[in-house]
Design a protein around this motif. Sequence first.
Motif, short mmCIF file in Angstrom:
data_model
loop_
_atom_site.label_atom_id
_atom_site.label_comp_id
_atom_site.label_asym_id
_atom_site.label_seq_id
_atom_site.Cartn_x
_atom_site.Cartn_y
_atom_site.Cartn_z
N ILE A 6 31.94 123.24 64.44
CA ILE A 6 33.28 123.16 65.02
C ILE A 6 34.02 124.45 64.71
O ILE A 6 34.13 124.85 63.56
N GLN A 7 34.50 125.09 65.77
CA GLN A 7 35.31 126.30 65.63
C GLN A 7 36.72 125.96 66.09
O GLN A 7 36.92 125.47 67.20
N PHE A 8 37.71 126.24 65.24
CA PHE A 8 39.10 125.89 65.52
C PHE A 8 39.93 127.15 65.66
O PHE A 8 39.87 128.04 64.82
N ASN A 9 40.69 127.23 66.75
CA ASN A 9 41.54 128.38 67.03
C ASN A 9 42.95 127.92 67.39
O ASN A 9 43.12 126.89 68.03
N THR A 10 43.95 128.74 67.01
CA THR A 10 45.32 128.50 67.42
C THR A 10 45.89 129.80 67.98
O THR A 10 45.36 130.88 67.71
N ASP A 11 46.96 129.68 68.74
CA ASP A 11 47.63 130.89 69.22
C ASP A 11 48.66 131.34 68.17
O ASP A 11 48.75 130.77 67.09
N ASN A 12 49.44 132.34 68.50
CA ASN A 12 50.42 132.89 67.57
C ASN A 12 51.59 131.95 67.29
O ASN A 12 52.34 132.17 66.34
N ASN A 13 51.75 130.91 68.12
CA ASN A 13 52.89 130.01 67.98
C ASN A 13 52.58 128.74 67.19
O ASN A 13 53.47 127.95 66.92
N ILE A 14 51.31 128.54 66.84
CA ILE A 14 50.91 127.37 66.06
C ILE A 14 50.22 127.87 64.80
O ILE A 14 49.28 128.66 64.87
N GLU A 15 50.72 127.40 63.66
CA GLU A 15 50.14 127.82 62.39
C GLU A 15 48.86 127.02 62.13
O GLU A 15 48.90 125.79 62.04
N GLY A 16 47.74 127.70 62.06
CA GLY A 16 46.45 127.06 61.84
C GLY A 16 46.20 126.81 60.36
O GLY A 16 45.37 127.47 59.75
N THR A 17 46.90 125.83 59.81
CA THR A 17 46.77 125.53 58.38
C THR A 17 45.44 124.84 58.10
O THR A 17 44.79 124.30 59.00
N GLU A 18 45.07 124.84 56.84
CA GLU A 18 43.84 124.16 56.43
C GLU A 18 43.95 122.65 56.68
O GLU A 18 42.98 122.01 57.08
N LYS A 19 45.14 122.11 56.47
CA LYS A 19 45.37 120.68 56.72
C LYS A 19 45.15 120.36 58.20
O LYS A 19 44.51 119.35 58.53
N LEU A 20 45.67 121.18 59.10
CA LEU A 20 45.50 120.98 60.52
C LEU A 20 44.03 121.11 60.90
O LEU A 20 43.50 120.31 61.68
N GLU A 21 43.35 122.10 60.35
CA GLU A 21 41.94 122.30 60.65
C GLU A 21 41.11 121.11 60.18
O GLU A 21 40.19 120.66 60.89
N THR A 22 41.42 120.57 59.03
CA THR A 22 40.72 119.38 58.52
C THR A 22 40.97 118.19 59.42
O THR A 22 40.04 117.44 59.75
N PHE A 23 42.22 118.00 59.84
CA PHE A 23 42.57 116.91 60.76
C PHE A 23 41.78 117.03 62.06
O PHE A 23 41.18 116.05 62.53
N VAL A 24 41.75 118.23 62.63
CA VAL A 24 41.03 118.47 63.89
C VAL A 24 39.55 118.18 63.72
O VAL A 24 38.94 117.47 64.53
N SER A 25 38.96 118.68 62.65
CA SER A 25 37.52 118.47 62.41
C SER A 25 37.18 116.99 62.28
O SER A 25 36.21 116.52 62.87
N LYS A 26 38.00 116.26 61.52
CA LYS A 26 37.74 114.83 61.34
C LYS A 26 37.84 114.07 62.66
O LYS A 26 37.01 113.20 62.95
N LYS A 27 38.85 114.40 63.45
CA LYS A 27 39.01 113.73 64.75
C LYS A 27 37.86 114.05 65.70
O LYS A 27 37.37 113.17 66.41
N ILE A 28 37.43 115.31 65.71
CA ILE A 28 36.31 115.71 66.59
C ILE A 28 35.04 115.00 66.16
O ILE A 28 34.32 114.43 67.00
N ILE A 29 34.74 115.02 64.86
CA ILE A 29 33.52 114.39 64.37
C ILE A 29 33.49 112.89 64.66
O ILE A 29 32.50 112.37 65.16
N SER A 30 34.61 112.21 64.40
CA SER A 30 34.62 110.76 64.64
C SER A 30 34.67 110.44 66.14
O SER A 30 34.02 109.50 66.59
N GLY A 31 35.39 111.25 66.90
CA GLY A 31 35.52 110.98 68.33
C GLY A 31 34.28 111.28 69.15
O GLY A 31 34.01 110.61 70.14
N LEU A 32 33.52 112.28 68.72
CA LEU A 32 32.35 112.69 69.51
C LEU A 32 31.03 112.41 68.80
O LEU A 32 30.01 112.99 69.13
N LYS A 33 31.04 111.50 67.83
CA LYS A 33 29.84 111.24 67.02
C LYS A 33 28.65 110.76 67.85
O LYS A 33 27.51 111.05 67.52
#
Length: 104
Positions: A3-30
């Motif tokens: 999983i590769q996570f990217n944000t633009d300049n207007n959204i802060e790509g925090t570690e918390k957000l990246e973890t949330f995205v990864s968990k949702k992707i893994i569970s949603g597309l398992k």
Amino acid sequence: MKIQFNTDNNIEGTEKLETFVSKKIISGLKHFADYISRIEVHLSDQNADKGGTDDIQCKIEARVEGIQPVIVVSKSGSKEKALIDAIDKMKARLGTIMGKMKDK
């Protein structure tokens, strides 16, 4: 499934957000994890700091061996809702694609 996570300049790509995205992707597309080699998630704020009802865009690109990349886009007022909607679209799209591949 990488999983590769990217944000633009207007959204802060925090570690918390990246973890949330990864968990949702893994569970949603398992169910498709064996077929997907890589997922790219792009979160962007289309209106920058102006605000709006559906200015957050989530684009998910799935790399599946043997076919062109599968891309879905969702827009919402929140990062979480845009992500969840995009995952739902990807599940539907991959379900259709896998169904057609099994029929061949």
